[in-house]
Each structure stands twice: as C-alpha cells, then as structure tokens.
Design a protein around this motif. Sequence first.
Motif, PDB file in Angstrom:
ATOM      1  N   THR A  80       2.734  -4.055   5.903  1.00 39.14           N
ATOM      2  CA  THR A  80       4.038  -3.161   5.829  1.00 39.14           C
ATOM      3  C   THR A  80       4.253  -2.691   4.441  1.00 39.14           C
ATOM      4  O   THR A  80       5.212  -1.816   4.240  1.00 39.14           O
ATOM      5  N   ARG A  81       3.779  -3.285   3.321  1.00 38.56           N
ATOM      6  CA  ARG A  81       4.268  -2.942   2.020  1.00 38.56           C
ATOM      7  C   ARG A  81       3.313  -1.944   1.420  1.00 38.56           C
ATOM      8  O   ARG A  81       2.422  -2.105   1.378  1.00 38.56           O
ATOM      9  N   PHE A  82       3.945  -0.829   0.781  1.00 37.70           N
ATOM     10  CA  PHE A  82       3.565   0.122   0.040  1.00 37.70           C
ATOM     11  C   PHE A  82       3.566  -0.551  -1.293  1.00 37.70           C
ATOM     12  O   PHE A  82       4.148  -1.438  -1.928  1.00 37.70           O
ATOM     13  N   GLY A  83       2.567   0.171  -2.213  1.00 33.79           N
ATOM     14  CA  GLY A  83       2.466  -0.125  -3.764  1.00 33.79           C
ATOM     15  C   GLY A  83       1.057  -0.670  -3.849  1.00 33.79           C
ATOM     16  O   GLY A  83       0.239  -0.924  -2.920  1.00 33.79           O
ATOM     17  N   LEU A  84       1.026  -1.138  -5.195  1.00 34.62           N
ATOM     18  CA  LEU A  84      -0.534  -1.669  -5.506  1.00 34.62           C
ATOM     19  C   LEU A  84      -0.712  -2.739  -4.623  1.00 34.62           C
ATOM     20  O   LEU A  84       0.189  -3.562  -4.513  1.00 34.62           O
ATOM     21  N   LEU A 135      -4.450   3.881  -3.311  1.00 38.64           N
ATOM     22  CA  LEU A 135      -3.706   2.571  -3.826  1.00 38.64           C
ATOM     23  C   LEU A 135      -2.439   2.238  -3.519  1.00 38.64           C
ATOM     24  O   LEU A 135      -2.085   1.257  -2.741  1.00 38.64           O
ATOM     25  N   VAL A 136      -1.411   3.194  -3.383  1.00 37.08           N
ATOM     26  CA  VAL A 136      -0.087   3.259  -2.928  1.00 37.08           C
ATOM     27  C   VAL A 136       0.161   2.876  -1.574  1.00 37.08           C
ATOM     28  O   VAL A 136       0.743   2.005  -1.171  1.00 37.08           O
ATOM     29  N   ILE A 137      -0.575   3.667  -0.898  1.00 38.98           N
ATOM     30  CA  ILE A 137      -0.521   3.412   0.650  1.00 38.98           C
ATOM     31  C   ILE A 137      -1.477   2.380   1.222  1.00 38.98           C
ATOM     32  O   ILE A 137      -1.441   2.262   2.518  1.00 38.98           O
ATOM     33  N   TRP A 138      -2.422   1.827   0.199  1.00 37.72           N
ATOM     34  CA  TRP A 138      -3.638   0.932   0.814  1.00 37.72           C
ATOM     35  C   TRP A 138      -3.271   0.029   1.980  1.00 37.72           C
ATOM     36  O   TRP A 138      -3.706  -0.024   2.896  1.00 37.72           O
TER      37      TRP A 138
END
Lengths: 267, 282
Positions: A116-120, B153-156
């Motif tokens: 559920t986490r966005f980000g790299l 990459l941000v929504i990966w």
Amino acid sequence: MSIAAAGPEPAATADPVIRIRGLSLRAGGRRLFHGLDLDVRPGELVAILGRNGSGKTTLFRAILGLEPVATGSITVLGAAPRRGNPRIGYVPQQRIVQRHAPLLGRDLVMLGRTGTRFGLPITRAADRHAVAAAIDAVHGHDLASRPLGELSGGQQQRLRIAQAIVHEPPILLLDEPLSSLDPAARAEITALAAAQRGRGVAVVVITHDVDDELRRADRIVELSEHGCWVGTPAEARARGIHDHPHHPDEHDHPEVPDHLDPPGPVT
Amino acid sequence: MPAIFDFSDYGALLGVVGNSILAAAILGLVGGLLGVFVMQRDMAFAVHGISEMSFAGAAGALLIGVDVLGGSVAGALIAAAIIGLLGTRARDRNSIVGVLMPFGLGLGILFLSLYPGRSANKFGLLTGQVIAVDFEQLGLLIGGSVAVLVALLVIWRPLSFDSLDPEVAVARGVPSRALSLAFMLILGVTIAIAVQVIGALLVLALLVTPAAAALRVSRSTVLVPILAMAFGLASALGGILLAVGSTLPVSPFITTISFAIYLVCVGVEWLQGRGRMRGGAT
C-alpha cells in the motif's frame, strides 16, 4: 494439533473486536440477509454458514468497509468499518494464480506488508523481518523462494494466510479457506487458523465444510434472508444445520479422516 | 548489393546522433519496466491499439501542420483514456481495442494520403525514425521518458499489489481506480514516445518482448523488472548503435535483437525445466 492446547478460553468479558447489531445487507436491490446480531471476541473462532448468495462474502466486505450497510451497524475495534484497515487480515476465496505470475512466495507476503506504500520501492529491514516471521508462522520456509504459480493450492493458501497476518492483525477473515484442498492441506490450514486463535486473534471463517467447522468453532452463524441464526455447534447439530442443503458442487470435498481431525473442545 | 554496414566514420556519427542514442536507451529502460505491468495486467493488445491511435494523432498533426509529437501524445492519451475508462475487464478491453485499432490505423493512413509532403515522414511514423528526430524533440522524448520512469517507481508497490493480488489490494485500501488511470496515462505517454523512436507498428518490441523474455527465466518480483530493463536497454541501444553504422533503419535491428533475447530466454527456461526434472523437485 488440538485447539484445547493452543487456545485460551475466550474471555467472556473481553470487549468484542467485531460487534454487529441488527445488520441487513443488500446487493443490487436484493436483500441478502437481515437481522444479524453478533459479537466476536479475541481468541474466538466463528464459522459463517449459509446458502450461495446468502451474503457471506458480502458480510466480509462490509466488515472490511468495502460494502455499504443497508440497516443496522458494524463496529470493528470500536470504530466504523473503514477500507484499508491493516488491523484486519483477509484471505479472499482462492483464485487461480497465473503460472507465469512474477511472484515468489515471499513476494506475495511482502505485498501484504508494503503493497500500500507509495514512493521508491525500497524494502526496509523491519519489513523483511516481519515477512520472515509471517512465513515462519505458516511453516512456509521452503515456499518462500518458489514461484507462487507452481505451488499447490494448500501451499498457496498457507502463504495467503502469512500475507494476511504480516501486520499481526487482531482479526482474521478467511473466505472458504479449505475449498478444493486435499485432506492433508485442509488439516494444515485448520491448524494454522487454530494457532492464530490461540494467540488471541479473532478468526471468522466462511465455510461449506459444515461438519469440519462445527467441531472447532465457538459459534456458528447461519445467514439467511429469512433471518439469521447464531448458536453453539451443539445447538447447530441439534437443529440439524449440517443437513442444510448446499449447492451440490460444494459438497464434493472428501471428508477429513478422523486421525487428522481431533475434535475441538467446544461442544 | 551495397554494403549494409560502414563503420569508417563511426566516432563522428556517434557524436552527431548522441541524443538519439540517449533517447533510445532511456526508452529501452522504461519500456522494459513498463512491460512488466503490461504483462501482469494483460494489456499487450491494448498497447498495440494505443500505438495505432498515437500514429493517427501524429499523422493528423503532420497534415494540419502542428507539432507531430504533440499529436502523437494526444492520440495515445485519448486511446488510453477510452480503454482505461471503458475496459476495466479484460474481455471488454480487448473488444474495445479491436474496434479502436483499425479505426486509428485507417485514420492515420487517410491523413498521410492527404499529406502533400515528403514520403519519408509518412513511413517513419509506422516504422521508426529516431535518427531523423530533431534536437529539441529529442529533449522532449528524453524528458518524457525520465518523467515516466520516476512516476512508475513512485507508484510501483501499489501498482504491483493491484496488478498481482487485486482483491486483497482493494481490501487493504489501494486506490485501484486511480492507479489504473495513472497507469494508462503513463502507458499513453510512453507509447507516444516509442512511436517516434521505433514506429507505431513495432512498439510491442520494446513494451512487451523484453518483459515477456524476463518472465521466461524468472518469477521474482525483484529480478523480473531488472532483467526486463536490461533486455529493453540492450535491444534499443544495440539496435541504434548498429543502425548508425548501417544504411538500414533502426527498427529492424531493435526488433531482431529483442526477439533474439526472447528466444534465448525460452531456451534457458527449457533448460531450467529439464534441470528441475533431473533434480527430482516439482
């Protein structure tokens, strides 16, 4: 593994983690069931029965905050249901995993942890530890590095349970966790549910395997459009609930042999 | 028959086409990475449909004398939005794509037939022309690819969750609908860029083949994207480096390298399978 050894008796005084009052659910204008009152306390195992289309999965979706409540109320851990609550572990009905899905056993569990986490997409050590612990809890060490699509139904189901408990939720919802599993796998999954219950997790199971679950559950719930029934397994047997007509396709499971299936303490 | 390859002035040529090489290389990386999701979400056919609509947009822009890249992006985004909004289920999606694709291709051919200019431009949109793309446009292609890479990459993780385990993802609060639209937007932009580099007919060689090859040899969530990026990069970069020293266009080199990588991966998969059988494991 016996539930008597694994689980503490549910404390009647403990606050319910799920409290349902006068609940009715509808789907597409049709009433599924009505008049459900139910409290589920920590360490309890509750089995949900009912015909096809009686709203068993819809009840889970309502507890998960994915379905509106027509009338009545649901309280989950003292609050209204909300979508995305990490304090509920959820194992939906099994679906076929594509053989070529790019997913190893541990990847499935990791999705439950970080999905559920966005980000790299950088994995923290804490996440790796939590995933390893969850895989340990389902005895899945040998499955962690294998492609999910190549695992048996029972092995996949163990990993799904690992995924569901990776946040150590106090509530675990299992939707027909035993369907289409062989007897050995059914015994394994049942033992895992018992182990979670023994740790104080409230486990709610949708099932068609009436005789199986009746022996283990603290309470049986039968959903029906004519009103719901809640009682102990003994009451359910007295009422002849195991003779309840089900869809014939769902009666094709082989019975679990008794030596794999010790009777639970509750009757 | 004239020589196909001539590497005599290679160093000087590389200097001239340096930005084209960079654009192709970055597209190779992005295409490989995006391809992993294209495969997971079963959208290879949609990619083809969007690229034909992108071609129509580019041809239309050429005809009315506006920016071709802009037209290409507009066509791709319109198609991506239509497919994304109407085709949430695979079956609906495939029929929508099946309807859109010939329409887009026909529209593009009509625009090109009406266009009075050079025929090289006409052919280029279908089969690739990156070396002919001018300097400013190259900057846009590179910038667009980098933006897509960062967005992806941000929504990966939520996108992976939604693609691989949608029921649990929704229950855990992953914004499925928004992610799916974001993915279509990213896909549209990437395809519009790929149309400039490799041509509308061959977009799949960078958006599907590298990821499909990677999925042959690995099932790891970590390794598959890395391999797919490496395969995409090798195809795009190898293709353009060979094309610079030859009289042939870029696209056949890219498609051939990417296909060769796929074949090698099928072979490796077969060997892995045999090894597993000998090992006695399941």
